[in-house]
Motif scaffolding. Sequence first.
Motif, PDB file in Angstrom:
ATOM      1  N   ASP A   1       0.928  -1.316   0.028  1.00 38.06           N
ATOM      2  CA  ASP A   1       0.050  -0.190  -0.060  1.00 38.06           C
ATOM      3  C   ASP A   1       0.890   1.270  -0.030  1.00 38.06           C
ATOM      4  OD1 ASP A   1      -3.252   0.646   1.361  1.00 38.06           O
ATOM      5  OD2 ASP A   1      -1.620   2.290   1.322  1.00 38.06           O
ATOM      6  N   LEU A   2       0.565   2.253  -0.920  1.00 37.84           N
ATOM      7  CA  LEU A   2       1.370   3.303  -0.876  1.00 37.84           C
ATOM      8  C   LEU A   2       1.002   4.306   0.155  1.00 37.84           C
ATOM      9  CD1 LEU A   2       1.318   4.089  -4.856  1.00 37.84           C
ATOM     10  CD2 LEU A   2       3.144   2.994  -3.451  1.00 37.84           C
ATOM     11  N   ASP A   3       2.228   4.849   0.580  1.00 41.54           N
ATOM     12  CA  ASP A   3       2.115   5.621   1.798  1.00 41.54           C
ATOM     13  C   ASP A   3       1.439   7.078   1.475  1.00 41.54           C
ATOM     14  OD1 ASP A   3       2.983   3.543   3.551  1.00 41.54           O
ATOM     15  OD2 ASP A   3       5.162   4.212   2.897  1.00 41.54           O
ATOM     16  N   HIS A   4       0.793   7.732   2.176  1.00 44.62           N
ATOM     17  CA  HIS A   4       0.256   9.175   2.174  1.00 44.62           C
ATOM     18  C   HIS A   4      -0.078   9.265   0.641  1.00 44.62           C
ATOM     19  CE1 HIS A   4       1.422   9.683   6.081  1.00 44.62           C
ATOM     20  NE2 HIS A   4       2.700   9.514   5.845  1.00 44.62           N
ATOM     21  N   PHE A   5      -0.948   8.395   0.009  1.00 44.62           N
ATOM     22  CA  PHE A   5      -1.384   8.562  -1.407  1.00 44.62           C
ATOM     23  C   PHE A   5      -2.189   9.811  -1.471  1.00 44.62           C
ATOM     24  CE2 PHE A   5      -3.320   7.256  -5.384  1.00 44.62           C
ATOM     25  CZ  PHE A   5      -2.251   7.409  -6.178  1.00 44.62           C
ATOM     26  N   LYS A   6      -3.084   9.972  -0.610  1.00 40.56           N
ATOM     27  CA  LYS A   6      -4.145  10.580  -0.555  1.00 40.56           C
ATOM     28  C   LYS A   6      -3.679  12.303  -0.644  1.00 40.56           C
ATOM     29  CE  LYS A   6      -8.557  12.346   1.668  1.00 40.56           C
ATOM     30  NZ  LYS A   6      -8.268  13.407   1.413  1.00 40.56           N
TER      31      LYS A   6
ATOM     32  N   HIS B   1      -5.227  14.318  -9.205  1.00 38.52           N
ATOM     33  CA  HIS B   1      -5.530  12.912  -9.495  1.00 38.52           C
ATOM     34  C   HIS B   1      -4.855  12.212 -10.569  1.00 38.52           C
ATOM     35  CE1 HIS B   1      -8.239   9.451  -9.493  1.00 38.52           C
ATOM     36  NE2 HIS B   1      -8.581  10.034  -8.303  1.00 38.52           N
TER      37      HIS B   1
ATOM     38  N   ASN C   1      -2.668  13.074  -4.478  1.00 39.77           N
ATOM     39  CA  ASN C   1      -3.922  13.622  -5.090  1.00 39.77           C
ATOM     40  C   ASN C   1      -4.359  14.795  -4.718  1.00 39.77           C
ATOM     41  OD1 ASN C   1      -4.381  11.114  -6.827  1.00 39.77           O
ATOM     42  ND2 ASN C   1      -5.454  10.198  -5.282  1.00 39.77           N
TER      43      ASN C   1
ATOM     44  N   GLY D   1      -7.862   0.847  -5.141  1.00 39.41           N
ATOM     45  CA  GLY D   1      -7.442   2.168  -4.798  1.00 39.41           C
ATOM     46  C   GLY D   1      -5.794   2.025  -4.939  1.00 39.41           C
ATOM     47  N   GLU D   2      -5.058   2.467  -3.995  1.00 40.05           N
ATOM     48  CA  GLU D   2      -3.659   2.300  -4.038  1.00 40.05           C
ATOM     49  C   GLU D   2      -2.877   1.010  -3.363  1.00 40.05           C
ATOM     50  OE1 GLU D   2      -5.131   3.133  -1.510  1.00 40.05           O
ATOM     51  OE2 GLU D   2      -3.817   3.951   0.161  1.00 40.05           O
TER      52      GLU D   2
ATOM     53  N   ARG E   1       5.008   3.144   8.766  1.00 38.41           N
ATOM     54  CA  ARG E   1       4.923   3.239   7.196  1.00 38.41           C
ATOM     55  C   ARG E   1       5.997   3.053   6.707  1.00 38.41           C
ATOM     56  NH1 ARG E   1       0.899   7.096   8.588  1.00 38.41           N
ATOM     57  NH2 ARG E   1      -0.837   6.699   7.741  1.00 38.41           N
TER      58      ARG E   1
ATOM     59  N   LYS F   1       1.434   0.256   8.714  1.00 35.90           N
ATOM     60  CA  LYS F   1       1.274   1.526   8.777  1.00 35.90           C
ATOM     61  C   LYS F   1       1.138   2.143  10.210  1.00 35.90           C
ATOM     62  CE  LYS F   1      -0.123   1.978   4.514  1.00 35.90           C
ATOM     63  NZ  LYS F   1      -0.117   2.864   3.515  1.00 35.90           N
TER      64      LYS F   1
ATOM     65  N   GLY G   1      -1.454  11.196  -9.379  1.00 40.38           N
ATOM     66  CA  GLY G   1      -1.732   9.857  -8.427  1.00 40.38           C
ATOM     67  C   GLY G   1      -1.527   8.848  -9.485  1.00 40.38           C
ATOM     68  N   ASP G   2      -2.306   8.923 -10.543  1.00 40.82           N
ATOM     69  CA  ASP G   2      -2.482   7.880 -11.555  1.00 40.82           C
ATOM     70  C   ASP G   2      -1.186   7.315 -12.087  1.00 40.82           C
ATOM     71  OD1 ASP G   2      -5.074   7.731 -11.051  1.00 40.82           O
ATOM     72  OD2 ASP G   2      -5.834   8.696 -13.174  1.00 40.82           O
TER      73      ASP G   2
ATOM     74  N   ARG H   1      -4.056  -5.591  -8.696  1.00 39.25           N
ATOM     75  CA  ARG H   1      -4.527  -4.550  -7.837  1.00 39.25           C
ATOM     76  C   ARG H   1      -5.773  -4.873  -7.025  1.00 39.25           C
ATOM     77  NH1 ARG H   1      -6.387   1.357 -10.547  1.00 39.25           N
ATOM     78  NH2 ARG H   1      -6.186   2.623  -8.512  1.00 39.25           N
TER      79      ARG H   1
HETATM   80  N1  LIG Z   1      -5.052   8.926  -8.513  1.00 36.23           N
HETATM   81  C1  LIG Z   1      -5.807   7.891  -7.882  1.00 36.23           C
HETATM   82  N2  LIG Z   1      -5.985   8.055  -6.902  1.00 36.23           N
HETATM   83  C2  LIG Z   1      -6.845   6.787  -6.213  1.00 36.23           C
HETATM   84  C3  LIG Z   1      -7.213   5.685  -7.355  1.00 36.23           C
HETATM   85  N3  LIG Z   1      -7.975   4.943  -6.402  1.00 36.23           N
HETATM   86  C4  LIG Z   1      -7.992   5.661  -5.218  1.00 36.23           C
HETATM   87  N4  LIG Z   1      -7.221   6.529  -4.999  1.00 36.23           N
HETATM   88  C5  LIG Z   1      -7.018   7.483  -3.982  1.00 36.23           C
HETATM   89  O1  LIG Z   1      -6.406   6.740  -3.013  1.00 36.23           O
HETATM   90  C6  LIG Z   1      -6.503   7.544  -1.919  1.00 36.23           C
HETATM   91  C7  LIG Z   1      -6.341   6.447  -0.838  1.00 36.23           C
HETATM   92  O2  LIG Z   1      -6.204   7.173   0.407  1.00 36.23           O
HETATM   93  P1  LIG Z   1      -6.051   6.726   2.007  1.00 36.23           P
HETATM   94  O3  LIG Z   1      -6.804   5.444   2.077  1.00 36.23           O
HETATM   95  O4  LIG Z   1      -6.423   7.548   2.966  1.00 36.23           O
HETATM   96  O5  LIG Z   1      -4.619   6.224   1.962  1.00 36.23           O
HETATM   97  P2  LIG Z   1      -3.325   7.178   2.074  1.00 36.23           P
HETATM   98  O6  LIG Z   1      -3.487   8.437   1.808  1.00 36.23           O
HETATM   99  O7  LIG Z   1      -2.042   6.581   1.204  1.00 36.23           O
HETATM  100  O8  LIG Z   1      -2.814   6.914   3.784  1.00 36.23           O
HETATM  101  P3  LIG Z   1      -2.032   5.607   4.205  1.00 36.23           P
HETATM  102  O9  LIG Z   1      -2.416   4.579   3.215  1.00 36.23           O
HETATM  103  O10 LIG Z   1      -2.364   5.495   5.269  1.00 36.23           O
HETATM  104  O11 LIG Z   1      -0.457   5.879   4.047  1.00 36.23           O
HETATM  105  C8  LIG Z   1      -7.749   8.259  -1.836  1.00 36.23           C
HETATM  106  O12 LIG Z   1      -7.459   9.596  -1.827  1.00 36.23           O
HETATM  107  C9  LIG Z   1      -8.412   7.726  -3.019  1.00 36.23           C
HETATM  108  O13 LIG Z   1      -9.206   8.698  -3.741  1.00 36.23           O
HETATM  109  C10 LIG Z   1      -6.601   5.815  -8.568  1.00 36.23           C
HETATM  110  O14 LIG Z   1      -7.188   4.918  -9.333  1.00 36.23           O
HETATM  111  N5  LIG Z   1      -6.171   6.958  -9.093  1.00 36.23           N
END
Ligand SMILES: Nc1nc2c(ncn2[C@@H]2O[C@H](COP(=O)(O)OP(=O)(O)OP(=O)(O)O)[C@@H](O)[C@H]2O)c(=O)[nH]1
Length: 342
Positions: A204-209, A217, A212, A246-247, A317, A313, A220-221, A243
């Motif tokens: 799982d990618l860290d702080h992915f939100k 977005h 974005n 999400g991430e 992380r 996590k 992020g993609d 997959r």
């Molecule tokens: N760009 C993009 N974002 C995606 C996709 N699928 C999911 N996401 C985003 O991935 C994010 C996941 O956020 P969180 O579950 O809070 O995870 P995080 O921010 O990585 O936090 P941690 O996992 O705790 O490190 C959300 O903002 C989703 O909208 C996608 O296909 N493309």
Amino acid sequence: MFYRLKTDFRLSIITLLGASAILGITPFAVFRFVQGNLLAALVDVTILAGIIVSVTYAWLTGRTERSGLFLAVMTSSSAVVVGAVTGEPGLFWVFPCLVTSFFLARPRLAIIINIGAILALMVQVDIFRSAVQMWSFAAGAVVVSACAYVFAHRNESQRERLEHLATIDPLTGVRNRRSMDQELALAVASADRTGLPYAVALLDLDHFKKINDEYGHSVGDEVLVDMVALTRQNTRRTDHLFRYGGEEFVLLLPGTHGAGLKTALNNLQQILRKHLKHPGGPVTASFGVAQLAHGESVDSWLARADAALYQAKASGRDCIIYADPDPEQSETASSQEECSLT
Ligand SMILES: Nc1nc2c(ncn2[C@@H]2O[C@H](COP(=O)(O)OP(=O)(O)OP(=O)(O)O)[C@@H](O)[C@H]2O)c(=O)[nH]1
């Protein structure tokens, strides 16, 4: 059982053929036996036995391609033998065999099988009343084969396309969760049968939100696509990446355990740390890893990896946590590797 019939096209054809053969050939075998035509009855019984063995093999091993090819060869050669033994009436059986060849074997192999069967019958000139009848039979058999080829070929390419669309994640090109469920179920069955070790890493990618939110977005993609490319380049060809949502991704590692597993994942973690980037800097990943335990279900296996990921996590992380399937092998229920507390 119905699920396998619905999802495995060739298995459904093999099963249909098996059921039709039992229903269709058994009365003939009995009738010929009663009539005293022992040779023809023996041919029928041999065909039935071959079909039953082949259908059972397909169900038990899942190797439908092998079983289908065997059935195609067997039914075609049986049609030739039936033609030779019973003469003209036996020729009617050739036509359904010519058609089913294309559903049992790959189209090119089916062509070879069919040409072989047609020629094998034509060289037995005694079967035919006249040369005209022989050539009429040959022309009819070729036309039936050609139509069946076109139909089977189109059917196969459309099925492959649909299968591809149903199992691939359109953004990253890796297989989706649906496909993962099937692959993990196969891994559990294979581990039970062969004892081969399997591990899953939930990644799982860290702080992915934040990526974005800060860069959009589409950035992020791109990170997701880069992560998949890096993972594919730095894992074995036999490893499978899916997959999960999400991430979050699942990496299935067949034949890997112990120190080898740790080396492979440490290496992947470092590569992602070094090469996976967004405009604001590096992107890291957290890993929850579980080795498949003896007799364990897919749900329990994934749940342990998920709990380990949760721990990764919580531990800050950019971290790999191993769930331990056998507490006796370790003092704690999980082990922690390379966590950088941020
Ligand atoms: N760009 C993009 N974002 C995606 C996709 N699928 C999911 N996401 C985003 O991935 C994010 C996941 O956020 P969180 O579950 O809070 O995870 P995080 O921010 O990585 O936090 P941690 O996992 O705790 O490190 C959300 O903002 C989703 O909208 C996608 O296909 N493309």
